[in-house]
Scaffold this active site. Structure first.
Site, PDB file in Angstrom:
ATOM      1  CG  HIS A  72      -1.969  -0.941   1.353  1.00 58.02           C
ATOM      2  ND1 HIS A  72      -2.151  -1.748   2.447  1.00 58.02           N
ATOM      3  CD2 HIS A  72      -2.975  -1.237   0.493  1.00 58.02           C
ATOM      4  CE1 HIS A  72      -3.211  -2.515   2.270  1.00 58.02           C
ATOM      5  NE2 HIS A  72      -3.740  -2.236   1.087  1.00 58.02           N
ATOM      6  CE  LYS A  96     -13.463  -5.942   0.761  1.00 58.64           C
ATOM      7  NZ  LYS A  96     -12.328  -5.310   0.098  1.00 58.64           N
ATOM      8  NE  ARG A 145      -2.718  -6.886  -4.618  1.00 55.83           N
ATOM      9  CZ  ARG A 145      -3.562  -7.159  -3.648  1.00 55.83           C
ATOM     10  NH1 ARG A 145      -3.085  -7.581  -2.491  1.00 55.83           N
ATOM     11  NH2 ARG A 145      -4.847  -7.034  -3.815  1.00 55.83           N
ATOM     12  CB  SER A 183      -4.422  -6.631   4.222  1.00 57.62           C
ATOM     13  OG  SER A 183      -4.010  -5.368   3.792  1.00 57.62           O
TER      14      SER A 183
HETATM   15  P1  ADP Z   1      -9.968  -3.098  -0.659  1.00 55.97           P
HETATM   16  O1  ADP Z   1     -10.805  -3.690   0.433  1.00 55.97           O
HETATM   17  O2  ADP Z   1     -10.568  -1.867  -1.268  1.00 55.97           O
HETATM   18  O3  ADP Z   1      -9.460  -4.069  -1.688  1.00 55.97           O
HETATM   19  P2  ADP Z   1      -7.263  -3.088   0.321  1.00 55.97           P
HETATM   20  O4  ADP Z   1      -6.746  -2.409   1.544  1.00 55.97           O
HETATM   21  O5  ADP Z   1      -7.165  -4.563   0.280  1.00 55.97           O
HETATM   22  O6  ADP Z   1      -8.714  -2.537   0.148  1.00 55.97           O
HETATM   23  O7  ADP Z   1      -6.507  -2.509  -0.948  1.00 55.97           O
HETATM   24  C1  ADP Z   1      -6.590  -1.151  -1.291  1.00 55.97           C
HETATM   25  C2  ADP Z   1      -5.914  -0.956  -2.634  1.00 55.97           C
HETATM   26  O8  ADP Z   1      -4.539  -1.229  -2.523  1.00 55.97           O
HETATM   27  C3  ADP Z   1      -6.450  -1.851  -3.740  1.00 55.97           C
HETATM   28  O9  ADP Z   1      -6.429  -1.146  -4.961  1.00 55.97           O
HETATM   29  C4  ADP Z   1      -5.458  -2.983  -3.769  1.00 55.97           C
HETATM   30  O10 ADP Z   1      -5.404  -3.581  -5.057  1.00 55.97           O
HETATM   31  C5  ADP Z   1      -4.182  -2.236  -3.450  1.00 55.97           C
HETATM   32  N1  ADP Z   1      -3.168  -3.102  -2.864  1.00 55.97           N
HETATM   33  C6  ADP Z   1      -3.304  -3.958  -1.841  1.00 55.97           C
HETATM   34  N2  ADP Z   1      -2.135  -4.603  -1.579  1.00 55.97           N
HETATM   35  C7  ADP Z   1      -1.257  -4.111  -2.476  1.00 55.97           C
HETATM   36  C8  ADP Z   1       0.113  -4.381  -2.756  1.00 55.97           C
HETATM   37  N3  ADP Z   1       0.825  -5.315  -2.113  1.00 55.97           N
HETATM   38  N4  ADP Z   1       0.692  -3.698  -3.759  1.00 55.97           N
HETATM   39  C9  ADP Z   1      -0.007  -2.797  -4.451  1.00 55.97           C
HETATM   40  N5  ADP Z   1      -1.296  -2.499  -4.274  1.00 55.97           N
HETATM   41  C10 ADP Z   1      -1.918  -3.153  -3.287  1.00 55.97           C
END
Ligand code: ADP
Length: 201
Positions: A72, A96, A145, A183
């Site tokens: 992130h 979620k 990703r 996550s």
């Molecule tokens: P959501 O519940 O909206 O998917 P997340 O916190 O899982 O929220 O992810 C928020 C954003 O960050 C999404 O666009 C996700 O694809 C991106 N994201 C999550 N992990 C990574 C990572 N390791 N590298 C790049 N982008 C990521």
């Protein structure tokens, strides 16, 4: 502070408003090292009404951040180079069933982004596009990703465009070493006693 100028400022202007009549102990910051100490009695005002017209570029980086990972942060750091301001918007995401409460997630993002001057952390519960409009944002940033992210993100971006055509979705790829990171995996590893220090701030 962010405020609306009432039409008197040039588009997109940041204005330094002198704060007259502050007591020497009042709110401003004290500048200067060894020399005489000067007080900076100014307030920075961003015109919310003109920011969109005049080149102040704001993006929203929404997500659950349950918890925020180095992936992130990598995407966020890239976005801060493209936009004047990036608002990390932590979604309540009740459906979620997040491990961390909204307040905990926000607090973790605040701590992890303290070194980034043009980042603000906020939370939201409404429709993302409603929130983005309210914050005068021009874009929503999402991370990609792998191909597996693409289908869902593509669908989401197009649906968001249907809801509001004025706000663009921008996709950013993290550094390759973070493409495997999520996550969900961090939580699973931590719950089984694994070391997650390389994956989260
Ligand atoms: P959501 O519940 O909206 O998917 P997340 O916190 O899982 O929220 O992810 C928020 C954003 O960050 C999404 O666009 C996700 O694809 C991106 N994201 C999550 N992990 C990574 C990572 N390791 N590298 C790049 N982008 C990521």
């Amino acid at each position: 502070g962010r405020s609306v100028c009432g039409g008197s400022c040039a588009p997109g202007f940041l204005r330094l408003i002198p704060l007259a009549g502050l007591s020497p102990r009042g709110g401003g910051r004290v500048a200067g090292g060894a020399g005489p100490r000067r007080k900076l009695d100014f307030r920075l005002v961003i015109c919310g009404a003109h920011a969109r017209v005049g080149g102040m570029r704001t993006a929203i980086y929404p997500g659950s951040f349950d918890p925020v990972t180095n992936g992130h942060l990598d995407v966020l750091q890239r976005a801060t180079k493209l936009f004047d301001q990036v608002i990390v918007a932590v979604a309540r995401s009740e459906s979620k069933r997040p491990l961390f409460s909204l307040e905990e997630r926000v607090r973790m993002v605040v701590r992890a982004t303290q070194h980034l001057p043009n980042v603000e952390v906020d939370s939201f519960e409404s429709l993302l596009l409603t929130y983005a409009e309210r914050r005068s944002a021009q874009a929503v940033v999402r991370g990609l990703r792998a191909v597996s992210d693409f289908e869902f993100e593509f669908q989401l971006a197009l649906m968001n465009r249907k809801l509001n055509d004025r706000i663009e979705t921008i996709f950013m790829m993290p550094k390759d070493t973070y493409t495997f990171l999520s996550s969900r995996l961090v939580k699973e590893i931590a719950q089984l006693g694994g070391d997650v220090s390389a994956f989260v701030p």
